[in-house]
Write a protein that holds these residues in place. Structure first.
Motif, PDB file in Angstrom:
ATOM      1  N   GLY A 115      13.317   0.218  -9.079  1.00 22.51           N
ATOM      2  CA  GLY A 115      13.005  -0.090  -7.680  1.00 22.51           C
ATOM      3  C   GLY A 115      11.712   0.521  -7.221  1.00 22.51           C
ATOM      4  O   GLY A 115      11.080   0.021  -6.279  1.00 22.51           O
ATOM      5  N   SER A 116      11.322   1.622  -7.864  1.00 27.93           N
ATOM      6  CA  SER A 116      10.109   2.298  -7.425  1.00 27.93           C
ATOM      7  C   SER A 116       8.884   1.847  -8.206  1.00 27.93           C
ATOM      8  O   SER A 116       7.782   2.327  -7.930  1.00 27.93           O
ATOM      9  CB  SER A 116      10.279   3.810  -7.568  1.00 27.93           C
ATOM     10  OG  SER A 116      10.480   4.123  -8.923  1.00 27.93           O
ATOM     11  N   ARG A 117       9.021   0.929  -9.118  1.00 24.97           N
ATOM     12  CA  ARG A 117       7.858   0.477  -9.892  1.00 24.97           C
ATOM     13  C   ARG A 117       6.904  -0.316  -8.992  1.00 24.97           C
ATOM     14  O   ARG A 117       5.684  -0.134  -9.041  1.00 24.97           O
ATOM     15  CB  ARG A 117       8.312  -0.401 -11.059  1.00 24.97           C
ATOM     16  CG  ARG A 117       8.928   0.409 -12.198  1.00 24.97           C
ATOM     17  CD  ARG A 117       9.300  -0.477 -13.341  1.00 24.97           C
ATOM     18  NE  ARG A 117       8.139  -1.101 -13.947  1.00 24.97           N
ATOM     19  CZ  ARG A 117       8.173  -2.189 -14.718  1.00 24.97           C
ATOM     20  NH1 ARG A 117       9.335  -2.795 -14.919  1.00 24.97           N
ATOM     21  NH2 ARG A 117       7.094  -2.661 -15.249  1.00 24.97           N
ATOM     22  N   ALA A 118       7.483  -1.187  -8.152  1.00 19.17           N
ATOM     23  CA  ALA A 118       6.648  -1.947  -7.235  1.00 19.17           C
ATOM     24  C   ALA A 118       5.957  -1.009  -6.262  1.00 19.17           C
ATOM     25  O   ALA A 118       4.774  -1.166  -5.938  1.00 19.17           O
ATOM     26  CB  ALA A 118       7.505  -2.954  -6.486  1.00 19.17           C
ATOM     27  N   ARG A 119       6.700  -0.017  -5.826  1.00 16.26           N
ATOM     28  CA  ARG A 119       6.137   0.963  -4.878  1.00 16.26           C
ATOM     29  C   ARG A 119       4.960   1.702  -5.524  1.00 16.26           C
ATOM     30  O   ARG A 119       3.935   1.939  -4.895  1.00 16.26           O
ATOM     31  CB  ARG A 119       7.268   1.928  -4.486  1.00 16.26           C
ATOM     32  CG  ARG A 119       6.905   3.039  -3.661  1.00 16.26           C
ATOM     33  CD  ARG A 119       6.676   2.585  -2.216  1.00 16.26           C
ATOM     34  NE  ARG A 119       5.440   3.201  -1.759  1.00 16.26           N
ATOM     35  CZ  ARG A 119       4.389   2.549  -1.335  1.00 16.26           C
ATOM     36  NH1 ARG A 119       4.427   1.218  -1.271  1.00 16.26           N
ATOM     37  NH2 ARG A 119       3.326   3.158  -0.947  1.00 16.26           N
ATOM     38  N   ALA A 120       5.126   2.038  -6.774  1.00 23.44           N
ATOM     39  CA  ALA A 120       4.064   2.756  -7.479  1.00 23.44           C
ATOM     40  C   ALA A 120       2.842   1.878  -7.665  1.00 23.44           C
ATOM     41  O   ALA A 120       1.697   2.342  -7.560  1.00 23.44           O
ATOM     42  CB  ALA A 120       4.579   3.238  -8.837  1.00 23.44           C
ATOM     43  N   LEU A 121       3.057   0.575  -7.907  1.00 21.89           N
ATOM     44  CA  LEU A 121       1.922  -0.338  -8.068  1.00 21.89           C
ATOM     45  C   LEU A 121       1.095  -0.414  -6.784  1.00 21.89           C
ATOM     46  O   LEU A 121      -0.132  -0.373  -6.797  1.00 21.89           O
ATOM     47  CB  LEU A 121       2.425  -1.737  -8.438  1.00 21.89           C
ATOM     48  CG  LEU A 121       2.892  -1.943  -9.872  1.00 21.89           C
ATOM     49  CD1 LEU A 121       3.551  -3.326 -10.018  1.00 21.89           C
ATOM     50  CD2 LEU A 121       1.726  -1.833 -10.838  1.00 21.89           C
ATOM     51  N   ILE A 122       1.802  -0.524  -5.670  1.00 20.36           N
ATOM     52  CA  ILE A 122       1.100  -0.623  -4.380  1.00 20.36           C
ATOM     53  C   ILE A 122       0.429   0.704  -4.041  1.00 20.36           C
ATOM     54  O   ILE A 122      -0.702   0.763  -3.570  1.00 20.36           O
ATOM     55  CB  ILE A 122       2.094  -1.027  -3.275  1.00 20.36           C
ATOM     56  CG1 ILE A 122       2.668  -2.420  -3.560  1.00 20.36           C
ATOM     57  CG2 ILE A 122       1.412  -1.027  -1.907  1.00 20.36           C
ATOM     58  CD1 ILE A 122       1.662  -3.539  -3.574  1.00 20.36           C
ATOM     59  N   ALA A 123       1.155   1.781  -4.289  1.00 14.87           N
ATOM     60  CA  ALA A 123       0.615   3.095  -3.927  1.00 14.87           C
ATOM     61  C   ALA A 123      -0.621   3.443  -4.727  1.00 14.87           C
ATOM     62  O   ALA A 123      -1.413   4.299  -4.315  1.00 14.87           O
ATOM     63  CB  ALA A 123       1.688   4.157  -4.129  1.00 14.87           C
ATOM     64  N   ALA A 124      -0.783   2.805  -5.860  1.00 15.38           N
ATOM     65  CA  ALA A 124      -1.950   3.101  -6.682  1.00 15.38           C
ATOM     66  C   ALA A 124      -3.229   2.484  -6.116  1.00 15.38           C
ATOM     67  O   ALA A 124      -4.337   2.851  -6.524  1.00 15.38           O
ATOM     68  CB  ALA A 124      -1.718   2.580  -8.103  1.00 15.38           C
ATOM     69  N   LEU A 125      -3.093   1.574  -5.160  1.00 18.24           N
ATOM     70  CA  LEU A 125      -4.277   0.894  -4.614  1.00 18.24           C
ATOM     71  C   LEU A 125      -4.917   1.731  -3.509  1.00 18.24           C
ATOM     72  O   LEU A 125      -4.222   2.462  -2.791  1.00 18.24           O
ATOM     73  CB  LEU A 125      -3.876  -0.467  -4.044  1.00 18.24           C
ATOM     74  CG  LEU A 125      -3.354  -1.507  -5.037  1.00 18.24           C
ATOM     75  CD1 LEU A 125      -2.846  -2.737  -4.273  1.00 18.24           C
ATOM     76  CD2 LEU A 125      -4.463  -1.913  -6.001  1.00 18.24           C
ATOM     77  N   PRO A 126      -6.219   1.606  -3.328  1.00 13.51           N
ATOM     78  CA  PRO A 126      -6.859   2.207  -2.141  1.00 13.51           C
ATOM     79  C   PRO A 126      -6.279   1.601  -0.864  1.00 13.51           C
ATOM     80  O   PRO A 126      -5.703   0.511  -0.893  1.00 13.51           O
ATOM     81  CB  PRO A 126      -8.339   1.845  -2.307  1.00 13.51           C
ATOM     82  CG  PRO A 126      -8.505   1.527  -3.749  1.00 13.51           C
ATOM     83  CD  PRO A 126      -7.196   0.966  -4.215  1.00 13.51           C
ATOM     84  N   GLU A 127      -6.484   2.305   0.286  1.00 11.37           N
ATOM     85  CA  GLU A 127      -5.776   1.941   1.516  1.00 11.37           C
ATOM     86  C   GLU A 127      -6.016   0.495   1.938  1.00 11.37           C
ATOM     87  O   GLU A 127      -5.079  -0.245   2.259  1.00 11.37           O
ATOM     88  CB  GLU A 127      -6.198   2.872   2.656  1.00 11.37           C
ATOM     89  CG  GLU A 127      -5.816   4.320   2.466  1.00 11.37           C
ATOM     90  CD  GLU A 127      -6.893   5.085   1.711  1.00 11.37           C
ATOM     91  OE1 GLU A 127      -7.941   4.476   1.385  1.00 11.37           O
ATOM     92  OE2 GLU A 127      -6.703   6.279   1.443  1.00 11.37           O
ATOM     93  N   ARG A 128      -7.267   0.089   1.967  1.00 10.98           N
ATOM     94  CA  ARG A 128      -7.555  -1.245   2.490  1.00 10.98           C
ATOM     95  C   ARG A 128      -7.086  -2.331   1.523  1.00 10.98           C
ATOM     96  O   ARG A 128      -6.621  -3.389   1.957  1.00 10.98           O
ATOM     97  CB  ARG A 128      -9.060  -1.375   2.802  1.00 10.98           C
ATOM     98  CG  ARG A 128      -9.497  -0.442   3.935  1.00 10.98           C
ATOM     99  CD  ARG A 128     -10.950  -0.591   4.249  1.00 10.98           C
ATOM    100  NE  ARG A 128     -11.248  -1.818   4.990  1.00 10.98           N
ATOM    101  CZ  ARG A 128     -11.051  -1.947   6.305  1.00 10.98           C
ATOM    102  NH1 ARG A 128     -10.555  -0.952   7.008  1.00 10.98           N
ATOM    103  NH2 ARG A 128     -11.350  -3.074   6.904  1.00 10.98           N
TER     104      ARG A 128
END
Lengths: 205, 309
Positions: free
Chosen positions: A141-154
Motif C-alpha cells: 500500500g505504501s509503494r504508490a505513496r513512495a513513488l509520489i513522495a519521491a517527486l519534487p513538490e510541483r
C-alpha cells in the motif's frame, strides 16, 4: 478519480457552479451552516489532494482547515469581485479556488519540511527519484505513496491533480498559477520521473 | 531533455499498465470525525478580517488626485460665479471688479479704483459733485453782459443747488442708517420712531433756517448783479461765485473751530476729549455765543450740532 480510485464526476460540480455564488454570499454574511455545507461538498476531495501531496493524514486535515478558514476570511472580497447576477457570479468556482489554496499550502509545507530537515540541501533541485524513499516503501500500500513522495513538490502536485483528481490540464495549471505550456512541460517531466522511479522500484525487488 | 525528445517516458499513464496499478494501490484515509465542527468552531472564534488597505501609490492615484483638484476648482469657480451673479457679494460688501475695470488696470495707466462701499458711495458722489461744481459751476464762457445770460446763469446755479441738496439729504440718511447699524452692532437699542422723527425734524428745521439765510443772501447778491448788468457792466464767473473766506476774514477765536472742522468726526471727538475741562467749557460757551449771534431773529435753545451742520 476519487479516494477509492474511481473517476470523479464533474457534472455535479458544474450544476453547482451558479449555487456557489450563493454559498459565497452566505459565507460573507458569516453563516456557519454554509461553511458546513462547503466542507461537506469539497472537504473530502481537498483532503484527498492534501494527503496525496503530503502523505500525512493529520497534516492534510490541517491544510484543509487552513483553506476553509481562508475562504471564511476572504468570502466578503470574493463576493465583491463576483457580484450577484453578473457573469462573474455564474462562473464562480469555490471548489477551484479551494483546490488552488490547498495545493499551494501543501507545496509550502513540503518546502518548509525540507528546509527544516537535517538533510544536506542540494545546490539545485534534484529531479531524480529519491532512493531512500524507495527503499523504505516495503508494504504494497505504501509503494504508490513512495513513488509520489519521491517527486519534487510541483511535479508531485501535477501528478496528483491530473492523474488522481483527473483535472483538465488548464484547471491544474490554474491551481498551480502556471500557464498551460509550462504546466504541460512540468507534467511531462513528472511522468518521466515517475516512470524512472517505478522502474527503479521494480528493478530493486 | 526536451518534452518532444523524451518519447514515451513523459506520456500519459494509461489504465491497466503496471505503473497505473501501482499508483492505484492503497486507500486514502477519510476525514476524521468532527472535522467540520472543529473548522466551524475555529471560524467563529476567528476575529473579523481587517479592511483592505487603500493603495496610495501608483499612477492611478495621481490621476485621481488630479481629477479631484480639477473638480474642486470647477466647483469653487461655479459657486463664485453664482454668488456674483445673484448679487450676494455686493450684499456682503465684497468688491467685485467689472471686466472693464480689470482691463483698465491691466492696459491703462490709470489704476482701477476699488468699488466703494455703500456707506461711502453717497459721500463720494457728493465730493464728485462738488468738484464738478466748483471749477465751472454754470459752464458759462465769457462775460455775462445781458439780463438773459444772467438769468440763464442763475437758472443753472439753482439747478446745481437743488442737486447738492439731494446729495446732502442722501448723506444725512446714510449717516443715520450707519448710526443705527452701529448701535445694533454694539448691542444698544435702536432709536424709537419718535426719537427718529425728532431728529429728522431738527435736521429739517436746521436746513430750513440755513436755506432761508442763504436765500436771503443770494437775493441781495442777485439783485446787485442784475443792477450791474443793466448798467452795462460785464459780469465774470468770479463775480457770480461766492468769494472764499480767508483766514483773515474769520472772526477772532475761530481758528480752533476751523481746525476742529477739518478733522474727521472721530479725530474731532478725540481732540475734544483731549482738551482741558476749562478750555472745553470756554469753547462751548464761545460756540453758543456765536450761534446765538448768528441766529438772533430766531434763537435756538439746542446747542448740540446736528449732522447737517
Amino acid at each position: 478519480m476519487n479516494a477509492a480510485g474511481t473517476p470523479l464526476s464533474q457534472a455535479p460540480q458544474n450544476a453547482l457552479a451558479g449555487a456557489e455564488a450563493a454559498w459565497a454570499q452566505r459565507l460573507a454574511a458569516r453563516d456557519a451552516e454554509a461553511l458546513r455545507e462547503v466542507i461537506a461538498l469539497h472537504g473530502a476531495r481537498l483532503h484527498r489532494t492534501a494527503w496525496r501531496m503530503t502523505g500525512d493524514a493529520q497534516e492534510a486535515e490541517d491544510i484543509v482547515q487552513e483553506a476553509m478558514l481562508r475562504l471564511w476570511d476572504q468570502a466578503p472580497r470574493i463576493v465583491q469581485r463576483h457580484s450577484t447576477g453578473s457573469g462573474a457570479a455564474a462562473g464562480l468556482q469555490l471548489g477551484g479556488w479551494l483546490q488552488r489554496v490547498v495545493t499551494n499550502l501543501a507545496i509550502d509545507r513540503l518546502r518548509r519540511t525540507r528546509r527544516m530537515s537535517d538533510a544536506e540541501v542540494p545546490d539545485r533541485e534534484d529531479d531524480s527519484p529519491r532512493a531512500d524513499a524507495l527503499v523504505e516503501a516495503r508494504e504494497e500500500g505504501s509503494r504508490a505513496r513512495a513513488l509520489i513522495a519521491a517527486l519534487p513538490e510541483r511535479q508531485r502536485a501535477a501528478i496528483v491533480l491530473t492523474y488522481y483528481e483527473e483535472l483538465p490540464n488548464a484547471e491544474a495549471a490554474a491551481a498551480l498559477d502556471m500557464n498551460l505550456k509550462a504546466f504541460e512541460s512540468l507534467l511531462h517531466r513528472a511522468r518521466a520521473s515517475l516512470r524512472q522511479a517505478f522502474a527503479a522500484q521494480e528493478g530493486g525487488k | 531533455m526536451s518534452v518532444n525528445t523524451q518519447g514515451h517516458d513523459g506520456g500519459p499513464i494509461l489504465p491497466g499498465t503496471p505503473l497505473a496499478r501501482a499508483l492505484s494501490a492503497g486507500a486514502v484515509p477519510p476525514l476524521s470525525n468532527g472535522f467540520a465542527d472543529r473548522v466551524v468552531a475555529a471560524a467563529e472564534a476567528r476575529p473579523e478580517p481587517l479592511p483592505e488597505l487603500r493603495r496610495r501609490s501608483g499612477r492611478w492615484s495621481n490621476w485621481r488626485t488630479g481629477r479631484r483638484l480639477a473638480v474642486g476648482f470647477a466647483g469653487v469657480v461655479a459657486l463664485a460665479s453664482a454668488a456674483a451673479a445673484t448679487g450676494l457679494l455686493q450684499q456682503l460688501a465684497i468688491p467685485v471688479p467689472s471686466a472693464g475695470t480689470i482691463w483698465a488696470s491691466i492696459s491703462g495707466p490709470a489704476r482701477a479704483a476699488p468699488a466703494p462701499s455703500p456707506s461711502a458711495a453717497a459721500a463720494a458722489s457728493s465730493v464728485a459733485t462738488d468738484e464738478a461744481v466748483a471749477p465751472q459751476p454754470v459752464g458759462i464762457a465769457g462775460p455775462i453782459d445781458t439780463p438773459e445770460e444772467l438769468g440763464e446763469a442763475f437758472r443753472r446755479v439753482d439747478a446745481l443747488r437743488d442737486k447738492r441738496r439731494e446729495v446732502r439729504r442722501a448723506i444725512i440718511d446714510q449717516r443715520i442708517a450707519d448710526e443705527i447699524a452701529r448701535r445694533s452692532a454694539a448691542g444698544l437699542s435702536p432709536p424709537t420712531p419718535a426719537e427718529l422723527a425728532a431728529v429728522r425734524e431738527r435736521i429739517d428745521a436746521a436746513q430750513s433756517r440755513r436755506q432761508q439765510s442763504v436765500d436771503a443772501r443770494l437775493k441781495e447778491r442777485r439783485e446787485d448783479l442784475q443792477r450791474r448788468v443793466e448798467a452795462g457792466e460785464a459780469i465774470t464767473r468770479r463775480d457770480i461765485l461766492r468769494p472764499q473766506a480767508t483766514r483773515q476774514d474769520l472772526p477772532e477765536g475761530s481758528e480752533a473751530f476751523e481746525t476742529l472742522r477739518k478733522m474727521t468726526p472721530r479725530e474731532r471727538r478725540e481732540a475734544w476729549r483731549a482738551l482741558p475741562p476749562e478750555q472745553r467749557a470756554a469753547l462751548a460757551e464761545e460756540y453758543r455765543t456765536r450761534r446765538a449771534a448768528a441766529r438772533a431773529p430766531a434763537p435756538n435753545p439746542s446747542a448740540a450740532p446736528t449732522p447737517a451742520e
